[in-house]
Write a protein that holds these residues in place. Structure first.
Motif, PDB file in Angstrom:
ATOM      1  N   ALA A 113      58.887  15.071  11.260  1.00  0.00           N
ATOM      2  CA  ALA A 113      59.406  15.272  12.615  1.00  0.00           C
ATOM      3  C   ALA A 113      60.993  15.551  12.640  1.00  0.00           C
ATOM      4  CB  ALA A 113      59.060  14.225  13.644  1.00  0.00           C
ATOM      5  N   LEU A 114      61.668  14.826  11.863  1.00  0.00           N
ATOM      6  CA  LEU A 114      62.963  14.964  11.656  1.00  0.00           C
ATOM      7  C   LEU A 114      63.463  16.405  11.050  1.00  0.00           C
ATOM      8  CD1 LEU A 114      63.943  11.368  10.691  1.00  0.00           C
ATOM      9  CD2 LEU A 114      64.873  12.336  12.455  1.00  0.00           C
ATOM     10  N   LYS A 115      62.757  16.435  10.198  1.00  0.00           N
ATOM     11  CA  LYS A 115      62.985  18.034   9.684  1.00  0.00           C
ATOM     12  C   LYS A 115      62.833  19.045  10.559  1.00  0.00           C
ATOM     13  CE  LYS A 115      62.096  16.720   4.432  1.00  0.00           C
ATOM     14  NZ  LYS A 115      61.298  17.002   3.478  1.00  0.00           N
ATOM     15  N   GLN A 116      61.550  19.085  11.518  1.00  0.00           N
ATOM     16  CA  GLN A 116      61.462  19.942  12.342  1.00  0.00           C
ATOM     17  C   GLN A 116      62.667  19.980  13.317  1.00  0.00           C
ATOM     18  OE1 GLN A 116      59.595  22.379  12.572  1.00  0.00           O
ATOM     19  NE2 GLN A 116      60.054  22.928  14.697  1.00  0.00           N
ATOM     20  N   ALA A 117      63.013  18.717  13.678  1.00  0.00           N
ATOM     21  CA  ALA A 117      64.126  18.747  14.701  1.00  0.00           C
ATOM     22  C   ALA A 117      65.517  19.069  14.170  1.00  0.00           C
ATOM     23  CB  ALA A 117      64.486  17.242  15.135  1.00  0.00           C
ATOM     24  N   ASN A 118      65.631  19.091  12.768  1.00  0.00           N
ATOM     25  CA  ASN A 118      66.684  19.705  12.284  1.00  0.00           C
ATOM     26  C   ASN A 118      66.681  20.894  12.072  1.00  0.00           C
ATOM     27  OD1 ASN A 118      69.134  19.112  10.406  1.00  0.00           O
ATOM     28  ND2 ASN A 118      67.974  20.082   8.928  1.00  0.00           N
ATOM     29  N   GLU A 119      65.670  21.848  11.744  1.00  0.00           N
ATOM     30  CA  GLU A 119      65.467  23.143  11.538  1.00  0.00           C
ATOM     31  C   GLU A 119      65.504  23.950  12.997  1.00  0.00           C
ATOM     32  OE1 GLU A 119      61.750  23.281   9.446  1.00  0.00           O
ATOM     33  OE2 GLU A 119      62.556  22.147   7.757  1.00  0.00           O
ATOM     34  N   VAL A 120      65.205  23.271  14.031  1.00  0.00           N
ATOM     35  CA  VAL A 120      65.541  23.982  15.404  1.00  0.00           C
ATOM     36  C   VAL A 120      67.064  24.342  15.645  1.00  0.00           C
ATOM     37  CG1 VAL A 120      65.156  23.712  17.866  1.00  0.00           C
ATOM     38  CG2 VAL A 120      63.245  23.170  16.463  1.00  0.00           C
ATOM     39  N   PRO A 121      67.865  23.271  15.603  1.00  0.00           N
ATOM     40  CA  PRO A 121      69.209  23.745  15.880  1.00  0.00           C
ATOM     41  C   PRO A 121      69.821  24.716  14.729  1.00  0.00           C
ATOM     42  CG  PRO A 121      68.962  21.302  15.112  1.00  0.00           C
ATOM     43  CD  PRO A 121      67.822  21.845  15.359  1.00  0.00           C
ATOM     44  N   TYR A 122      69.404  24.576  13.376  1.00  0.00           N
ATOM     45  CA  TYR A 122      69.878  25.509  12.493  1.00  0.00           C
ATOM     46  C   TYR A 122      69.421  26.835  12.748  1.00  0.00           C
ATOM     47  CZ  TYR A 122      70.861  27.481   7.945  1.00  0.00           C
ATOM     48  OH  TYR A 122      71.416  28.462   7.069  1.00  0.00           O
ATOM     49  N   ARG A 123      68.225  27.090  12.948  1.00  0.00           N
ATOM     50  CA  ARG A 123      67.609  28.479  13.648  1.00  0.00           C
ATOM     51  C   ARG A 123      68.406  28.866  14.685  1.00  0.00           C
ATOM     52  NH1 ARG A 123      62.467  26.556  13.139  1.00  0.00           N
ATOM     53  NH2 ARG A 123      62.044  26.395  15.250  1.00  0.00           N
ATOM     54  N   THR A 124      69.037  27.949  15.840  1.00  0.00           N
ATOM     55  CA  THR A 124      69.724  28.423  16.859  1.00  0.00           C
ATOM     56  C   THR A 124      71.198  28.973  16.484  1.00  0.00           C
ATOM     57  OG1 THR A 124      68.799  26.684  18.433  1.00  0.00           O
ATOM     58  CG2 THR A 124      71.125  27.302  18.737  1.00  0.00           C
ATOM     59  N   ALA A 125      71.724  28.342  15.087  1.00  0.00           N
ATOM     60  CA  ALA A 125      72.724  28.628  14.869  1.00  0.00           C
ATOM     61  C   ALA A 125      72.787  29.943  14.168  1.00  0.00           C
ATOM     62  CB  ALA A 125      73.450  27.507  13.858  1.00  0.00           C
ATOM     63  N   LYS A 126      71.903  30.124  13.431  1.00  0.00           N
ATOM     64  CA  LYS A 126      71.745  31.455  12.676  1.00  0.00           C
ATOM     65  C   LYS A 126      71.426  32.476  13.742  1.00  0.00           C
ATOM     66  CE  LYS A 126      69.180  32.162   9.032  1.00  0.00           C
ATOM     67  NZ  LYS A 126      68.065  32.072   8.217  1.00  0.00           N
ATOM     68  N   THR A 127      70.962  32.235  14.932  1.00  0.00           N
ATOM     69  CA  THR A 127      70.591  33.345  15.921  1.00  0.00           C
ATOM     70  C   THR A 127      71.916  33.386  16.637  1.00  0.00           C
ATOM     71  OG1 THR A 127      68.424  32.487  16.359  1.00  0.00           O
ATOM     72  CG2 THR A 127      69.216  33.822  17.993  1.00  0.00           C
ATOM     73  N   CYS A 128      72.765  32.473  16.784  1.00  0.00           N
ATOM     74  CA  CYS A 128      74.024  32.672  17.342  1.00  0.00           C
ATOM     75  C   CYS A 128      74.998  33.509  16.471  1.00  0.00           C
ATOM     76  CB  CYS A 128      74.700  31.296  17.603  1.00  0.00           C
ATOM     77  SG  CYS A 128      74.026  30.395  19.000  1.00  0.00           S
ATOM     78  N   ILE A 175      67.162  11.830   7.451  1.00  0.00           N
ATOM     79  CA  ILE A 175      66.093  12.455   6.496  1.00  0.00           C
ATOM     80  C   ILE A 175      66.437  11.674   5.109  1.00  0.00           C
ATOM     81  CG2 ILE A 175      65.505  14.456   5.652  1.00  0.00           C
ATOM     82  CD1 ILE A 175      66.304  15.867   8.339  1.00  0.00           C
ATOM     83  N   LYS A 176      65.363  11.287   4.405  1.00  0.00           N
ATOM     84  CA  LYS A 176      65.404  10.635   3.191  1.00  0.00           C
ATOM     85  C   LYS A 176      65.416  11.513   1.988  1.00  0.00           C
ATOM     86  CE  LYS A 176      65.529   6.908   5.558  1.00  0.00           C
ATOM     87  NZ  LYS A 176      66.655   6.274   5.788  1.00  0.00           N
ATOM     88  N   ASP A 177      64.873  12.786   2.129  1.00  0.00           N
ATOM     89  CA  ASP A 177      64.866  13.826   1.094  1.00  0.00           C
ATOM     90  C   ASP A 177      66.123  14.335   0.968  1.00  0.00           C
ATOM     91  OD1 ASP A 177      64.538  16.090  -0.410  1.00  0.00           O
ATOM     92  OD2 ASP A 177      62.600  16.632   0.837  1.00  0.00           O
ATOM     93  N   GLU A 178      66.813  13.684  -0.263  1.00  0.00           N
ATOM     94  CA  GLU A 178      68.093  14.000  -0.657  1.00  0.00           C
ATOM     95  C   GLU A 178      68.326  15.496  -0.818  1.00  0.00           C
ATOM     96  OE1 GLU A 178      69.281  11.484  -3.776  1.00  0.00           O
ATOM     97  OE2 GLU A 178      69.296   9.762  -2.518  1.00  0.00           O
ATOM     98  N   SER A 179      67.253  16.011  -1.348  1.00  0.00           N
ATOM     99  CA  SER A 179      67.394  17.774  -1.891  1.00  0.00           C
ATOM    100  C   SER A 179      67.544  18.634  -0.776  1.00  0.00           C
ATOM    101  CB  SER A 179      66.146  18.112  -2.640  1.00  0.00           C
ATOM    102  OG  SER A 179      66.279  19.499  -2.886  1.00  0.00           O
ATOM    103  N   TYR A 180      66.503  18.261   0.223  1.00  0.00           N
ATOM    104  CA  TYR A 180      66.406  18.698   1.561  1.00  0.00           C
ATOM    105  C   TYR A 180      67.809  18.799   2.218  1.00  0.00           C
ATOM    106  CZ  TYR A 180      65.299  19.770   6.496  1.00  0.00           C
ATOM    107  OH  TYR A 180      64.857  20.455   7.657  1.00  0.00           O
ATOM    108  N   VAL A 181      68.358  17.445   2.349  1.00  0.00           N
ATOM    109  CA  VAL A 181      69.530  17.260   3.062  1.00  0.00           C
ATOM    110  C   VAL A 181      70.740  18.097   2.248  1.00  0.00           C
ATOM    111  CG1 VAL A 181      71.280  15.511   3.799  1.00  0.00           C
ATOM    112  CG2 VAL A 181      68.961  15.185   4.049  1.00  0.00           C
ATOM    113  N   SER A 182      70.811  17.853   1.043  1.00  0.00           N
ATOM    114  CA  SER A 182      71.958  18.648   0.305  1.00  0.00           C
ATOM    115  C   SER A 182      71.911  20.101   0.768  1.00  0.00           C
ATOM    116  CB  SER A 182      71.769  18.241  -0.989  1.00  0.00           C
ATOM    117  OG  SER A 182      72.760  19.207  -1.701  1.00  0.00           O
ATOM    118  N   ASN A 183      70.645  20.674   0.649  1.00  0.00           N
ATOM    119  CA  ASN A 183      70.617  22.097   0.879  1.00  0.00           C
ATOM    120  C   ASN A 183      71.099  22.557   2.353  1.00  0.00           C
ATOM    121  OD1 ASN A 183      69.497  24.823   0.368  1.00  0.00           O
ATOM    122  ND2 ASN A 183      67.731  24.247   1.665  1.00  0.00           N
ATOM    123  N   TYR A 184      70.576  21.670   3.158  1.00  0.00           N
ATOM    124  CA  TYR A 184      70.996  22.031   4.662  1.00  0.00           C
ATOM    125  C   TYR A 184      72.419  21.676   5.005  1.00  0.00           C
ATOM    126  CZ  TYR A 184      66.700  23.688   6.862  1.00  0.00           C
ATOM    127  OH  TYR A 184      65.781  24.418   7.086  1.00  0.00           O
TER     128      TYR A 184
END
Length: 212
Positions: A113-128, A175-184
């Protein structure tokens, strides 16, 4: 997905935003700000289309208008998507954790759920950022009487983008996934820099017309 806020009055949205409820919050505001920036692009296009003076650019302006309509809708959708993603995280925190199995399942669902909550604002930023790209062409081909609206749209789109990225920052903290966090975090930094540079490019193009 049916929008909750698309047909809501401005005053109602502001009242709900002002309340002690955590949503709508900054993520929804970022998306709505981006939608307003896209609307200003549409206004500049509509003030240009059909004018004989700008006939040579009419097809390009119409293409910008068509894309801006799509981006505005995506950003309006994101107003609600951000709320839904936040609520999904809260629901995970409310899951039972009495047994080891429940704890494990709760942790797994929460991280998803945290990853999903993270991806929503990132998509918003890309759209902006895409809204910024549309503004990039308007100082040269749009109606100069609306040049100040190009500047406002660019400033607002970049502010909305940076605001959305703050939500990426806060979500990555949990988010505990270090690779995911580093990428974002890397993608976030790159997008923020690109947006700042593009906004300045647009303002530099607008400034001579504003001050002429």
């Amino acid at each position: 997905m049916q929008n909750t806020y698309e047909n809501t009055t401005i005053s109602t949205f502001l009242e709900e935003l002002s309340s002690a409820a955590p949503a709508p919050g900054g993520g929804s505001v970022a998306a709505l700000s981006g939608a307003m920036a896209a609307s200003l692009v549409l206004m500049v296009c509509n003030l240009t289309i059909g004018k004989e003076k700008f006939a040579q650019h009419e097809q390009e302006i119409k293409a910008i208008l068509k894309e801006a309509l799509k981006l505005r809708q995506k950003l309006m959708n994101a107003v609600d998507e951000d709320i839904q993603a936040y609520n999904a995280v809260i629901d995970c925190y409310r899951l039972p954790k009495d047994t080891q199995r429940e704890k494990s399942e709760r942790k797994e669902q929460l991280q998803a759920a945290l990853k999903q909550a993270n991806e929503v604002p990132y998509r918003t930023a890309k759209t902006c950022y895409r809204v910024l790209e549309l503004n990039r062409h308007l100082p040269q081909i749009g109606n100069p009487n609306a040049i100040s609206d190009v500047a406002v749209s660019a400033q607002l789109a970049e502010a909305a983008l940076q605001s959305a990225l703050y939500n990426v920052d806060i979500n990555c903290n949990y988010i505990k996934d270090e690779s995911y966090v580093s990428n974002y975090r890397e993608k976030r930094a790159e997008l923020a820099k690109l947006a700042g540079n593009m906004k300045q490019e647009i303002i530099d193009a607008v400034q001579p017309v504003l001050c002429s």
